[in-house]
Design an enzyme around this catalytic site. Structure first.
Site, PDB file in Angstrom:
ATOM      1  N   LYS A 226       9.655  -3.052   9.327  1.00  0.00           N
ATOM      2  CA  LYS A 226       8.351  -3.519   9.817  1.00  0.00           C
ATOM      3  C   LYS A 226       8.302  -3.609  11.337  1.00  0.00           C
ATOM      4  CE  LYS A 226       6.393  -5.387   5.656  1.00  0.00           C
ATOM      5  NZ  LYS A 226       6.103  -6.545   4.811  1.00  0.00           N
ATOM      6  N   ARG A 261      12.397  -6.215  -0.869  1.00  0.00           N
ATOM      7  CA  ARG A 261      11.554  -5.007  -0.974  1.00  0.00           C
ATOM      8  C   ARG A 261      11.909  -4.091   0.188  1.00  0.00           C
ATOM      9  NH1 ARG A 261       6.781  -3.018   0.891  1.00  0.00           N
ATOM     10  NH2 ARG A 261       5.498  -1.894  -0.619  1.00  0.00           N
TER      11      ARG A 261
HETATM   12  N1  HH2 Z   1       4.780  -5.319   2.447  1.00  0.00           N
HETATM   13  C1  HH2 Z   1       4.056  -4.176   2.332  1.00  0.00           C
HETATM   14  C2  HH2 Z   1       3.464  -3.826   1.122  1.00  0.00           C
HETATM   15  N2  HH2 Z   1       3.625  -4.594   0.026  1.00  0.00           N
HETATM   16  N3  HH2 Z   1       4.511  -6.532  -1.000  1.00  0.00           N
HETATM   17  C3  HH2 Z   1       5.201  -7.669  -0.914  1.00  0.00           C
HETATM   18  N4  HH2 Z   1       5.338  -8.453  -1.997  1.00  0.00           N
HETATM   19  N5  HH2 Z   1       5.799  -8.064   0.255  1.00  0.00           N
HETATM   20  C4  HH2 Z   1       5.691  -7.327   1.395  1.00  0.00           C
HETATM   21  O1  HH2 Z   1       6.235  -7.758   2.447  1.00  0.00           O
HETATM   22  C5  HH2 Z   1       4.942  -6.110   1.344  1.00  0.00           C
HETATM   23  C6  HH2 Z   1       4.350  -5.742   0.109  1.00  0.00           C
HETATM   24  C7  HH2 Z   1       3.870  -3.299   3.530  1.00  0.00           C
HETATM   25  O2  HH2 Z   1       4.857  -2.325   3.627  1.00  0.00           O
HETATM   26  P1  HH2 Z   1       4.769  -0.807   3.078  1.00  0.00           P
HETATM   27  O3  HH2 Z   1       4.419  -0.751   1.637  1.00  0.00           O
HETATM   28  O4  HH2 Z   1       6.055  -0.156   3.390  1.00  0.00           O
HETATM   29  O5  HH2 Z   1       3.656  -0.127   3.938  1.00  0.00           O
HETATM   30  P2  HH2 Z   1       2.105   0.115   3.684  1.00  0.00           P
HETATM   31  O6  HH2 Z   1       1.451  -1.187   3.424  1.00  0.00           O
HETATM   32  O7  HH2 Z   1       1.625   0.763   4.947  1.00  0.00           O
HETATM   33  O8  HH2 Z   1       1.944   1.019   2.489  1.00  0.00           O
END
Ligand code: HH2
Length: 287
Positions: A226, A261
């Site tokens: 992040k 995650r």
């Molecule tokens: N962070 C993201 C998405 N889903 N779910 C939980 N429970 N906790 C988190 O910290 C979290 C999440 C954001 O990261 P990512 O899926 O890699 O990116 P994007 O939202 O751009 O798809």
């Protein structure tokens, strides 16, 4: 982390006797780190199986980016992206699947297709039918703290008492879920790193993460690649943020988080198990 804890979902149980790894599979064109990578069924399935081989305990599938500023996606589009992959994956996959969505219509079809857990980054705020969906389907439910939608959340990053706000919002979410009939054993909480928080706020959450244990639910931590890690270390490219990400995993284990995650499954699993091994040895010596 409470030894002997567990988190249950539909047709699946995560035994939390050691840190568990949730591998990220974003079926989106615009996710901040892996957007656009897994845009065909074969490529998405290959990535999921690669994460299983690397030691993932759970695969988290999402069809809408939640990065700050991301444009909303319709339920139809999200369903089109995630359901065929969940259907194909859960036919043979040895580990369960969670659906990363804030929409109950998407969650319901994802569960029908074979998903066992719902990962709601709005912590039940965006769709009032989500809680009923979890109760009726028997899915496990990850409740995350956020301050608003991806379009607005970075306008709400100042809190008089950040940890107090996170704990009271998560307490309200678990209360709502329990009242709707979701069993205690089906719930986990997440402070929502990067969701409506400043760099200092994200660091404060990591420093004080153990305070979330007062709620008595397993803690999920999502720090992987992040932007706060990029800001701390001056690293622009999310793929170059592995070392910083692993440091946060180790700190998370020490603070009592039990599910992580992550994008980098093998490395995160090793960091978590190493940190866990250190803590375990300390605990055995005390007893
Ligand atoms: N962070 C993201 C998405 N889903 N779910 C939980 N429970 N906790 C988190 O910290 C979290 C999440 C954001 O990261 P990512 O899926 O890699 O990116 P994007 O939202 O751009 O798809």
């Amino acid at each position: 982390m409470d030894v002997g804890g567990r988190m249950e979902g539909r047709n699946a149980t995560l035994i939390l006797d050691r840190p568990r790894i949730m591998g990220i599979l974003n079926l989106t064109p615009d996710s901040f780190s892996d957007g656009g990578r897994y845009d065909s069924l074969d490529v998405a399935l290959a990535r999921a199986y690669q994460m299983v081989d690397e030691g993932a305990d759970l695969i988290d599938i999402g069809g809408e980016s939640t990065r700050p500023g991301a444009a909303p996606v319709s339920a139809e589009e999200e369903i089109r992206r995630v359901v065929p992959v969940i259907e194909a994956l859960t036919r043979q996959c040895p580990v369960p699947v969670s659906i990363d969505t804030t929409k109950s219509s998407v969650a319901r079809l994802a569960i029908e297709a074979g998903a066992s857990f719902i990962n709601d980054v709005s912590g039940l705020l965006f769709d009032h039918q989500m809680v009923g969906c979890a109760a009726e389907t028997g899915a496990g439910l990850f409740l995350m703290h956020t301050s608003g939608t991806p379009l607005t959340m970075q306008q709400h990053t100042r809190y008089p008492d950040l940890l107090g706000e996170i704990i009271s919002r998560l307490r309200a979410g678990v209360g709502q879920a329990l009242n709707a009939g979701v069993p205690r054993s089906h719930l986990a909480i997440d402070p929502g790193i990067g969701f409506g928080k400043t760099l200092e706020g994200n660091l404060e959450i990591l420093r004080r993460l153990s305070e979330l244990r007062c709620l008595g639910f397993p803690i999920l931590l999502g720090t992987s690649r992040k932007s706060f890690i990029g800001k701390m270390l001056g690293i622009e490219n999310p793929e170059d943020r592995l070392c910083g990400s692993l440091a946060t995993v180790a700190l998370g284990v020490a603070a009592g988080a039990s599910i992580f995650r992550v994008h980098d499954v093998r490395q995160s699993r090793e960091a978590a198990l190493m940190a866990w091994g250190v803590i375990q040895e300390g605990q055995q010596r005390k007893s």
